[in-house]
Design an enzyme around this catalytic site. Structure first.
Site, PDB file in Angstrom:
ATOM      1  N   ARG A 182      -8.022  50.897 -26.695  1.00 50.33           N
ATOM      2  CA  ARG A 182      -7.938  51.538 -27.846  1.00 50.33           C
ATOM      3  C   ARG A 182     -10.215  52.084 -27.540  1.00 50.33           C
ATOM      4  O   ARG A 182     -10.506  50.790 -27.977  1.00 50.33           O
ATOM      5  CB  ARG A 182      -8.192  51.141 -28.459  1.00 50.33           C
ATOM      6  N   ARG A 198      -9.833  58.202 -31.950  1.00 53.41           N
ATOM      7  CA  ARG A 198      -9.558  56.874 -31.120  1.00 53.41           C
ATOM      8  C   ARG A 198      -8.081  57.400 -30.445  1.00 53.41           C
ATOM      9  O   ARG A 198      -7.609  58.170 -31.132  1.00 53.41           O
ATOM     10  CB  ARG A 198      -8.800  55.504 -32.582  1.00 53.41           C
ATOM     11  N   ASP A 202      -4.122  54.097 -32.930  1.00 52.95           N
ATOM     12  CA  ASP A 202      -4.287  53.706 -34.374  1.00 52.95           C
ATOM     13  C   ASP A 202      -2.746  53.274 -34.899  1.00 52.95           C
ATOM     14  O   ASP A 202      -2.345  54.275 -35.049  1.00 52.95           O
ATOM     15  CB  ASP A 202      -4.788  54.470 -35.048  1.00 52.95           C
ATOM     16  N   ASP A 204      -1.812  51.238 -37.992  1.00 50.67           N
ATOM     17  CA  ASP A 204      -1.620  50.676 -38.903  1.00 50.67           C
ATOM     18  C   ASP A 204      -0.890  50.495 -40.412  1.00 50.67           C
ATOM     19  O   ASP A 204       0.502  50.335 -39.278  1.00 50.67           O
ATOM     20  CB  ASP A 204      -2.497  51.763 -40.319  1.00 50.67           C
TER      21      ASP A 204
HETATM   22  N1  A4P Z   1      -6.723  46.049 -42.476  1.00 51.26           N
HETATM   23  C1  A4P Z   1      -6.050  45.742 -43.264  1.00 51.26           C
HETATM   24  N2  A4P Z   1      -5.839  45.577 -43.670  1.00 51.26           N
HETATM   25  C2  A4P Z   1      -4.728  46.765 -42.664  1.00 51.26           C
HETATM   26  C3  A4P Z   1      -4.258  47.083 -42.171  1.00 51.26           C
HETATM   27  N3  A4P Z   1      -2.847  47.393 -43.851  1.00 51.26           N
HETATM   28  N4  A4P Z   1      -3.523  47.642 -41.377  1.00 51.26           N
HETATM   29  C4  A4P Z   1      -8.046  45.486 -40.965  1.00 51.26           C
HETATM   30  C5  A4P Z   1      -4.218  47.916 -40.298  1.00 51.26           C
HETATM   31  N5  A4P Z   1      -5.661  46.951 -40.081  1.00 51.26           N
HETATM   32  C6  A4P Z   1      -5.643  46.412 -41.588  1.00 51.26           C
HETATM   33  O1  A4P Z   1      -8.991  48.767 -38.841  1.00 51.26           O
HETATM   34  C7  A4P Z   1     -10.095  48.480 -39.616  1.00 51.26           C
HETATM   35  C8  A4P Z   1      -9.755  46.481 -39.588  1.00 51.26           C
HETATM   36  O2  A4P Z   1      -8.543  47.096 -41.205  1.00 51.26           O
HETATM   37  C9  A4P Z   1      -8.944  45.437 -38.586  1.00 51.26           C
HETATM   38  O3  A4P Z   1      -9.283  45.247 -37.976  1.00 51.26           O
HETATM   39  C10 A4P Z   1      -7.577  45.400 -39.927  1.00 51.26           C
HETATM   40  O4  A4P Z   1      -7.673  43.856 -39.757  1.00 51.26           O
HETATM   41  P1  A4P Z   1      -9.290  49.662 -37.524  1.00 51.26           P
HETATM   42  O5  A4P Z   1      -8.413  50.622 -37.472  1.00 51.26           O
HETATM   43  O6  A4P Z   1     -10.073  49.095 -36.894  1.00 51.26           O
HETATM   44  O7  A4P Z   1     -10.604  50.597 -38.655  1.00 51.26           O
HETATM   45  P2  A4P Z   1     -10.096  52.595 -38.319  1.00 51.26           P
HETATM   46  O8  A4P Z   1      -8.951  52.446 -38.516  1.00 51.26           O
HETATM   47  O9  A4P Z   1     -10.903  53.175 -38.323  1.00 51.26           O
HETATM   48  O10 A4P Z   1     -10.417  51.969 -40.400  1.00 51.26           O
HETATM   49  P3  A4P Z   1      -9.917  53.268 -41.286  1.00 51.26           P
HETATM   50  O11 A4P Z   1     -11.017  53.860 -42.665  1.00 51.26           O
HETATM   51  O12 A4P Z   1      -8.660  51.985 -41.629  1.00 51.26           O
HETATM   52  O13 A4P Z   1      -9.900  54.453 -40.704  1.00 51.26           O
HETATM   53  P4  A4P Z   1      -8.167  54.942 -40.853  1.00 51.26           P
HETATM   54  O14 A4P Z   1      -8.369  54.925 -42.363  1.00 51.26           O
HETATM   55  O15 A4P Z   1      -7.199  53.994 -40.295  1.00 51.26           O
HETATM   56  O16 A4P Z   1      -8.714  56.262 -40.281  1.00 51.26           O
HETATM   57  N6  A4P Z   1      -6.894  62.554 -39.084  1.00 51.26           N
HETATM   58  C11 A4P Z   1      -5.183  62.520 -39.794  1.00 51.26           C
HETATM   59  N7  A4P Z   1      -5.184  63.876 -39.442  1.00 51.26           N
HETATM   60  N8  A4P Z   1      -4.398  61.190 -38.817  1.00 51.26           N
HETATM   61  C12 A4P Z   1      -5.276  60.429 -38.862  1.00 51.26           C
HETATM   62  O17 A4P Z   1      -4.090  59.351 -38.107  1.00 51.26           O
HETATM   63  N9  A4P Z   1      -6.875  58.752 -39.434  1.00 51.26           N
HETATM   64  C13 A4P Z   1      -8.028  58.526 -39.414  1.00 51.26           C
HETATM   65  C14 A4P Z   1      -8.402  56.685 -39.164  1.00 51.26           C
HETATM   66  C15 A4P Z   1      -8.859  59.643 -39.868  1.00 51.26           C
HETATM   67  N10 A4P Z   1      -8.866  60.650 -40.425  1.00 51.26           N
HETATM   68  C16 A4P Z   1      -7.012  61.044 -39.516  1.00 51.26           C
HETATM   69  C17 A4P Z   1      -6.113  60.141 -39.065  1.00 51.26           C
HETATM   70 MG    MG Z   2      -6.202  51.851 -38.531  1.00 53.65          MG
END
Ligand code: A4P
Ligand code: MG
Length: 166
Positions: A87, A98, A101, A103
């Protein structure tokens, strides 16, 4: 406290490099998590990027896994799969592009509110790119914090919403 197997729901996303290969590796990784069984995988769909960072379109999917792991160990397994896929972050920002990812959306009916693990995933209900694939594999799963099923939440999204919000 030991507990029996629970049903976990996971979102997969990729918008960097060979996206199909990253998603495939994510699915194989889910199938290899110890003490767990991969029960269902949604179709993989291309989605418009959501969020403030300009970036390319994503491939998104959702999966259902039955697991006997406790939630923190299960999330650690997801992070190990991400790392194994090398990643990379082009921008060191939230929302950024990324390779893979993963989640954790739901972990049975557990509610955990900590920075390191927040379940249900706090933004899942406003994201079409999460709810649409999830509805293909777990339409009747209940989001315990909202008292609504995945299908109900999908139906409640504004027509134009591709998902947003912080
Ligand atoms: N963490 C806490 N809870 C969770 C959980 N339920 N699942 C912590 C995963 N991780 C969780 O994660 C940061 C920290 O959150 C981890 O260390 C974990 O312990 P990360 O994945 O590195 O952070 P991130 O993904 O950069 O931030 P964020 O705000 O979670 O991003 P998102 O919300 O995942 O958004 N558009 C489309 N069309 N499709 C997508 O998939 N994804 C994003 C990312 C933006 N736009 C997108 C999409
Ligand atoms: Mg994430």
């Amino acid at each position: 406290v030991p507990h029996g197997p629970v049903i976990a729901c996971v979102a997969l996303g990729s918008n960097l490099g060979d996206r199909h290969s990253h998603i495939d590796a994510g699915i194989r990784g889910l199938g290899a998590i110890p003490a767990s069984a991969l029960l269902a995988v949604s179709p993989v769909t291309e989605t418009e990027p959501v969020g403030p960072v300009p970036q390319g379109p994503y491939l998104n999917a959702a999966a259902v896994v039955r697991t006997a792991l406790p939630p923190r160990e299960f999330l650690a397994a997801l992070h190990a799969i991400e790392r194994a896929r090398g990643r990379e972050r082009v921008l060191k920002e939230r929302w950024g592009p990324r390779t893979l990812d993963l989640d954790l959306l739901l972990f049975g009916d557990e509610v955990i509110d900590e920075p390191a693990i927040t379940v249900p995933h706090p933004r899942m209900h406003e994201r079409r790119f999460v709810l649409e694939p999830l509805a293909a594999v777990a339409p009747d799963a209940v989001v315990p914090t909202l008292g609504r099923t995945v299908l109900e939440l999908l139906a409640a999204l504004p027509a134009a919403a591709t998902g947003s919000g912080a």
